[in-house]
Write a protein that holds these residues in place. Structure first.
Motif, PDB file in Angstrom:
ATOM      1  N   THR A  61      -9.657   2.165  -9.341  1.00 36.13           N
ATOM      2  CA  THR A  61     -10.003   3.005 -10.491  1.00 36.13           C
ATOM      3  C   THR A  61      -8.767   3.728 -11.016  1.00 36.13           C
ATOM      4  O   THR A  61      -8.517   3.759 -12.224  1.00 36.13           O
ATOM      5  CB  THR A  61     -11.091   4.026 -10.101  1.00 36.13           C
ATOM      6  OG1 THR A  61     -12.243   3.313  -9.640  1.00 36.13           O
ATOM      7  CG2 THR A  61     -11.475   4.908 -11.268  1.00 36.13           C
ATOM      8  N   LEU A  62      -7.998   4.301 -10.105  1.00 38.67           N
ATOM      9  CA  LEU A  62      -6.781   5.008 -10.499  1.00 38.67           C
ATOM     10  C   LEU A  62      -5.742   4.048 -11.069  1.00 38.67           C
ATOM     11  O   LEU A  62      -5.097   4.344 -12.080  1.00 38.67           O
ATOM     12  CB  LEU A  62      -6.209   5.789  -9.315  1.00 38.67           C
ATOM     13  CG  LEU A  62      -7.045   6.989  -8.872  1.00 38.67           C
ATOM     14  CD1 LEU A  62      -6.567   7.505  -7.521  1.00 38.67           C
ATOM     15  CD2 LEU A  62      -7.016   8.092  -9.915  1.00 38.67           C
ATOM     16  N   ARG A  63      -5.598   2.896 -10.454  1.00 39.96           N
ATOM     17  CA  ARG A  63      -4.633   1.905 -10.949  1.00 39.96           C
ATOM     18  C   ARG A  63      -4.981   1.484 -12.373  1.00 39.96           C
ATOM     19  O   ARG A  63      -4.099   1.373 -13.225  1.00 39.96           O
ATOM     20  CB  ARG A  63      -4.609   0.683 -10.024  1.00 39.96           C
ATOM     21  CG  ARG A  63      -3.583  -0.371 -10.449  1.00 39.96           C
ATOM     22  CD  ARG A  63      -3.670  -1.602  -9.603  1.00 39.96           C
ATOM     23  NE  ARG A  63      -5.004  -2.189  -9.768  1.00 39.96           N
ATOM     24  CZ  ARG A  63      -5.539  -3.089  -8.974  1.00 39.96           C
ATOM     25  NH1 ARG A  63      -4.877  -3.515  -7.935  1.00 39.96           N
ATOM     26  NH2 ARG A  63      -6.729  -3.571  -9.203  1.00 39.96           N
ATOM     27  N   ASP A  64      -6.273   1.285 -12.638  1.00 43.58           N
ATOM     28  CA  ASP A  64      -6.704   0.910 -13.989  1.00 43.58           C
ATOM     29  C   ASP A  64      -6.409   2.006 -15.003  1.00 43.58           C
ATOM     30  O   ASP A  64      -6.263   1.738 -16.201  1.00 43.58           O
ATOM     31  CB  ASP A  64      -8.198   0.572 -14.006  1.00 43.58           C
ATOM     32  CG  ASP A  64      -8.512  -0.725 -13.262  1.00 43.58           C
ATOM     33  OD1 ASP A  64      -7.566  -1.500 -12.955  1.00 43.58           O
ATOM     34  OD2 ASP A  64      -9.697  -0.967 -12.976  1.00 43.58           O
ATOM     35  N   ALA A  65      -6.327   3.251 -14.537  1.00 43.70           N
ATOM     36  CA  ALA A  65      -6.008   4.387 -15.409  1.00 43.70           C
ATOM     37  C   ALA A  65      -4.504   4.673 -15.401  1.00 43.70           C
ATOM     38  O   ALA A  65      -4.055   5.701 -15.912  1.00 43.70           O
ATOM     39  CB  ALA A  65      -6.781   5.620 -14.966  1.00 43.70           C
ATOM     40  N   ASP A  66      -3.723   3.768 -14.811  1.00 49.14           N
ATOM     41  CA  ASP A  66      -2.266   3.896 -14.720  1.00 49.14           C
ATOM     42  C   ASP A  66      -1.845   5.119 -13.901  1.00 49.14           C
ATOM     43  O   ASP A  66      -0.903   5.822 -14.241  1.00 49.14           O
ATOM     44  CB  ASP A  66      -1.631   3.922 -16.118  1.00 49.14           C
ATOM     45  CG  ASP A  66      -0.174   3.484 -16.075  1.00 49.14           C
ATOM     46  OD1 ASP A  66       0.203   2.740 -15.163  1.00 49.14           O
ATOM     47  OD2 ASP A  66       0.591   3.923 -16.965  1.00 49.14           O
ATOM     48  N   ILE A  67      -2.590   5.379 -12.836  1.00 50.08           N
ATOM     49  CA  ILE A  67      -2.282   6.461 -11.905  1.00 50.08           C
ATOM     50  C   ILE A  67      -2.054   5.833 -10.527  1.00 50.08           C
ATOM     51  O   ILE A  67      -2.862   5.036 -10.068  1.00 50.08           O
ATOM     52  CB  ILE A  67      -3.439   7.486 -11.831  1.00 50.08           C
ATOM     53  CG1 ILE A  67      -3.723   8.081 -13.217  1.00 50.08           C
ATOM     54  CG2 ILE A  67      -3.122   8.583 -10.819  1.00 50.08           C
ATOM     55  CD1 ILE A  67      -4.989   8.908 -13.280  1.00 50.08           C
ATOM     56  N   LYS A  68      -0.959   6.200  -9.909  1.00 49.97           N
ATOM     57  CA  LYS A  68      -0.611   5.655  -8.602  1.00 49.97           C
ATOM     58  C   LYS A  68      -1.283   6.463  -7.502  1.00 49.97           C
ATOM     59  O   LYS A  68      -1.307   7.689  -7.546  1.00 49.97           O
ATOM     60  CB  LYS A  68       0.910   5.691  -8.427  1.00 49.97           C
ATOM     61  CG  LYS A  68       1.407   5.087  -7.144  1.00 49.97           C
ATOM     62  CD  LYS A  68       2.915   5.101  -7.124  1.00 49.97           C
ATOM     63  CE  LYS A  68       3.433   4.448  -5.853  1.00 49.97           C
ATOM     64  NZ  LYS A  68       4.891   4.340  -5.847  1.00 49.97           N
ATOM     65  N   MET A  69      -1.841   5.786  -6.498  1.00 52.52           N
ATOM     66  CA  MET A  69      -2.442   6.460  -5.355  1.00 52.52           C
ATOM     67  C   MET A  69      -1.680   6.065  -4.101  1.00 52.52           C
ATOM     68  O   MET A  69      -1.476   4.879  -3.822  1.00 52.52           O
ATOM     69  CB  MET A  69      -3.912   6.049  -5.212  1.00 52.52           C
ATOM     70  CG  MET A  69      -4.617   6.695  -4.036  1.00 52.52           C
ATOM     71  SD  MET A  69      -6.387   6.249  -4.041  1.00 52.52           S
ATOM     72  CE  MET A  69      -6.680   6.033  -2.306  1.00 52.52           C
ATOM     73  N   VAL A  70      -1.235   7.080  -3.344  1.00 49.55           N
ATOM     74  CA  VAL A  70      -0.552   6.854  -2.076  1.00 49.55           C
ATOM     75  C   VAL A  70      -1.226   7.696  -1.001  1.00 49.55           C
ATOM     76  O   VAL A  70      -1.926   8.662  -1.300  1.00 49.55           O
ATOM     77  CB  VAL A  70       0.961   7.185  -2.167  1.00 49.55           C
ATOM     78  CG1 VAL A  70       1.656   6.269  -3.151  1.00 49.55           C
ATOM     79  CG2 VAL A  70       1.182   8.636  -2.530  1.00 49.55           C
ATOM     80  N   LEU A  71      -1.027   7.314   0.236  1.00 52.57           N
ATOM     81  CA  LEU A  71      -1.634   8.011   1.374  1.00 52.57           C
ATOM     82  C   LEU A  71      -0.546   8.588   2.266  1.00 52.57           C
ATOM     83  O   LEU A  71       0.578   8.065   2.295  1.00 52.57           O
ATOM     84  CB  LEU A  71      -2.485   7.051   2.200  1.00 52.57           C
ATOM     85  CG  LEU A  71      -3.566   6.246   1.482  1.00 52.57           C
ATOM     86  CD1 LEU A  71      -4.229   5.281   2.454  1.00 52.57           C
ATOM     87  CD2 LEU A  71      -4.589   7.158   0.851  1.00 52.57           C
ATOM     88  N   CYS A  72      -0.901   9.634   2.997  1.00 55.05           N
ATOM     89  CA  CYS A  72       0.029  10.150   3.999  1.00 55.05           C
ATOM     90  C   CYS A  72      -0.752  10.678   5.187  1.00 55.05           C
ATOM     91  O   CYS A  72      -1.963  10.915   5.103  1.00 55.05           O
ATOM     92  CB  CYS A  72       0.941  11.232   3.420  1.00 55.05           C
ATOM     93  SG  CYS A  72       0.160  12.825   3.149  1.00 55.05           S
ATOM     94  N   SER A  73      -0.032  10.843   6.274  1.00 58.79           N
ATOM     95  CA  SER A  73      -0.535  11.497   7.491  1.00 58.79           C
ATOM     96  C   SER A  73      -1.758  10.807   8.095  1.00 58.79           C
ATOM     97  O   SER A  73      -2.689  11.471   8.540  1.00 58.79           O
ATOM     98  CB  SER A  73      -0.854  12.978   7.202  1.00 58.79           C
ATOM     99  OG  SER A  73       0.251  13.636   6.653  1.00 58.79           O
ATOM    100  N   ILE A  74      -1.743   9.487   8.146  1.00 53.79           N
ATOM    101  CA  ILE A  74      -2.868   8.809   8.795  1.00 53.79           C
ATOM    102  C   ILE A  74      -2.592   8.730  10.300  1.00 53.79           C
ATOM    103  O   ILE A  74      -1.466   8.562  10.726  1.00 53.79           O
ATOM    104  CB  ILE A  74      -3.154   7.405   8.207  1.00 53.79           C
ATOM    105  CG1 ILE A  74      -1.992   6.449   8.424  1.00 53.79           C
ATOM    106  CG2 ILE A  74      -3.508   7.493   6.744  1.00 53.79           C
ATOM    107  CD1 ILE A  74      -2.303   5.016   8.033  1.00 53.79           C
ATOM    108  N   ASN A  75      -3.659   8.875  11.085  1.00 51.74           N
ATOM    109  CA  ASN A  75      -3.482   8.825  12.533  1.00 51.74           C
ATOM    110  C   ASN A  75      -3.526   7.372  13.026  1.00 51.74           C
ATOM    111  O   ASN A  75      -3.760   6.450  12.251  1.00 51.74           O
ATOM    112  CB  ASN A  75      -4.505   9.710  13.251  1.00 51.74           C
ATOM    113  CG  ASN A  75      -5.916   9.167  13.169  1.00 51.74           C
ATOM    114  OD1 ASN A  75      -6.157   7.979  12.963  1.00 51.74           O
ATOM    115  ND2 ASN A  75      -6.885  10.045  13.345  1.00 51.74           N
TER     116      ASN A  75
END
Length: 108
Positions: A61-75
């Protein structure tokens, strides 16, 4: 941190019960004008298939809106799930918010 970046810190495990709240948070962020969404997963110790699906749906959904999604701090438990499902090949994952900020500053 830049106004272009919105941090979404997950406060509890992402599963069937909590995925609708996550989707609402993503919708609000989309309206904010952010260019990057950093999803901080430090409080996540469990992720079921519904939660995994919710992350993928948010990413698309974010990619289609030209917004990048990244993750951090996964265990390690969540990392193993990502590796078993090859989701780790889709998401850009940083060890911490600080690591993300260092990369962000280096690219600006």
């Amino acid at each position: 941190m830049s106004q272009q970046v919105k941090v979404l810190t997950l406060k509890e495990n992402l599963n069937a019960e909590t995925s609708s709240e996550f989707q609402q948070d993503i919708a609000q962020i989309m309206e904010s004008g952010a260019k990057i969404v950093l999803v901080d997963c430090q409080n996540i110790t469990f992720l079921d298939s519904s939660g995994l699906g919710t992350l993928v749906l948010a990413f698309k959904t974010l990619r289609d809106a030209d917004i990048k999604m990244v993750l951090c701090s996964i265990n390690e438990q969540v990392r193993m799930i990502f590796e078993l499902t090859s989701i780790n090949e889709i998401f850009e994952i940083f060890p911490s918010q600080d690591d993300f900020n260092q990369v962000l500053m280096a690219t600006n």
